[in-house]
Enzyme design. Structure first.
Site, PDB file in Angstrom:
ATOM      1  N   GLU A  44      15.125  13.138  14.631  1.00 13.44           N
ATOM      2  CA  GLU A  44      16.143  12.088  14.648  1.00 13.44           C
ATOM      3  C   GLU A  44      15.949  11.276  15.919  1.00 13.44           C
ATOM      4  O   GLU A  44      16.037  11.812  17.026  1.00 13.44           O
ATOM      5  CB  GLU A  44      17.556  12.680  14.621  1.00 13.44           C
ATOM      6  N   ASP A  96      11.540   7.854  24.821  1.00 16.10           N
ATOM      7  CA  ASP A  96      11.819   6.598  24.134  1.00 16.10           C
ATOM      8  C   ASP A  96      11.181   6.593  22.753  1.00 16.10           C
ATOM      9  O   ASP A  96      10.071   7.098  22.573  1.00 16.10           O
ATOM     10  CB  ASP A  96      11.274   5.430  24.966  1.00 16.10           C
ATOM     11  N   ASP A 118      21.393   1.186  17.676  1.00 17.46           N
ATOM     12  CA  ASP A 118      21.898  -0.048  18.283  1.00 17.46           C
ATOM     13  C   ASP A 118      21.424  -1.233  17.445  1.00 17.46           C
ATOM     14  O   ASP A 118      20.225  -1.394  17.214  1.00 17.46           O
ATOM     15  CB  ASP A 118      21.367  -0.172  19.712  1.00 17.46           C
ATOM     16  N   ASP A 154      26.675   1.540  10.104  1.00 18.67           N
ATOM     17  CA  ASP A 154      27.907   0.869   9.686  1.00 18.67           C
ATOM     18  C   ASP A 154      27.764  -0.641   9.821  1.00 18.67           C
ATOM     19  O   ASP A 154      28.674  -1.387   9.473  1.00 18.67           O
ATOM     20  CB  ASP A 154      29.085   1.343  10.537  1.00 18.67           C
ATOM     21  N   THR A 191      27.374  12.027  11.796  1.00 20.04           N
ATOM     22  CA  THR A 191      27.265  11.929  13.244  1.00 20.04           C
ATOM     23  C   THR A 191      28.670  11.764  13.816  1.00 20.04           C
ATOM     24  O   THR A 191      29.640  11.563  13.085  1.00 20.04           O
ATOM     25  CB  THR A 191      26.417  10.714  13.659  1.00 20.04           C
ATOM     26  N   GLU A 192      28.765  11.811  15.145  1.00 17.38           N
ATOM     27  CA  GLU A 192      30.064  11.583  15.782  1.00 17.38           C
ATOM     28  C   GLU A 192      30.603  10.194  15.439  1.00 17.38           C
ATOM     29  O   GLU A 192      31.782  10.022  15.121  1.00 17.38           O
ATOM     30  CB  GLU A 192      29.937  11.721  17.306  1.00 17.38           C
ATOM     31  N   GLU A 194      29.844   8.313  12.889  1.00 14.20           N
ATOM     32  CA  GLU A 194      30.151   8.212  11.467  1.00 14.20           C
ATOM     33  C   GLU A 194      31.532   8.788  11.157  1.00 14.20           C
ATOM     34  O   GLU A 194      32.297   8.208  10.375  1.00 14.20           O
ATOM     35  CB  GLU A 194      29.083   8.929  10.657  1.00 14.20           C
TER      36      GLU A 194
END
EC number: 2.1.1.33
Length: 211
Positions: A44, A96, A118, A154, A191-192, A194
């Site tokens: 991930e 990265d 992002d 989102d 995820t947090e 989400e």
């Protein structure tokens, strides 16, 4: 989203070398030795505070998971979750996403997850988006033929951009969800971000694409 600097984050990572791979270049081509088995490897990129990668590791013990994030404090929070879970099949990297070929051999990664990246909405920042073509070049090098990327966001703009980017790159869009939480999709691990968005009723977009 930036997280406030966490005191002692560097020491926290350094004190847990079993879970945090401090010299990932040395693991390139040797991840089966790191995990002690030859199970498939899923990564991930942008793993945040670790809810997704830890949840997936607990749910699928036959798969090895690697959470990757460049933010020091964020990764230290992810380490908290990994330690609490005691999942043996998860590791963390502070690197990265553009440099993945330094840490993984060709075809060494079986699947990738990009969750709530992002969006970099300004045009001048397009090259920073994790679904920009130069990133896809990198992902293709470490994934096998027909390797998969699973993507969630989102952000409608980023989702539409990513659909176009994958298609223009020649990837195959296996499945697309325009409202994940209203669908009959089974097995979603949140995820947090989400979980927070879901409470607000925000639409979550998801897709699966293959090279």
């Amino acid at each position: 989203m930036r997280v406030r600097k966490r005191k002692g984050a560097q020491e926290h990572l350094e004190n847990n070398p079993h879970y945090v791979i401090l010299e990932p270049e040395a693991a390139k081509g040797r991840w089966c030795e790191v995990f002690g088995n030859d199970h498939p490897i899923h990564i991930e990129v942008g793993s945040g505070k670790g809810a997704f990668i830890t949840g997936m590791a607990l749910k699928n013990p036959e798969i090895n998971y690697i959470g990757i994030d460049i933010q020091l404090s964020v990764l230290s929070y992810a380490l908290d979750k990994v330690l609490a879970s005691q999942a043996p099949n998860v590791r963390l990297l502070r690197v990265d996403g553009s440099s993945l070929t330094n840490y993984f051999d060709a075809g060494e990664v079986d699947m990738m997850y990009l969750n709530f990246s992002d969006p970099w909405p300004k045009s001048r920042h397009e090259k920073r988006r994790l679904t920009y073509k130069s990133f896809l070049d990198t992902y293709k090098q470490i994934l096998p033929e027909n390797g998969e990327i699973h993507f969630k966001t989102d952000n409608r703009g980023l989702f539409e951009y990513s659909l176009a980017s994958f298609s223009q790159y020649g990837m195959t869009l296996k499945q697309v969800w325009l409202d994940l939480h209203a669908s009959d999709y089974q097995g979603n691990v949140m995820t947090e971000y989400e979980a927070r968005f879901a409470k607000k009723g925000q639409i979550i977009y998801r897709l699966e694409a293959t090279f």
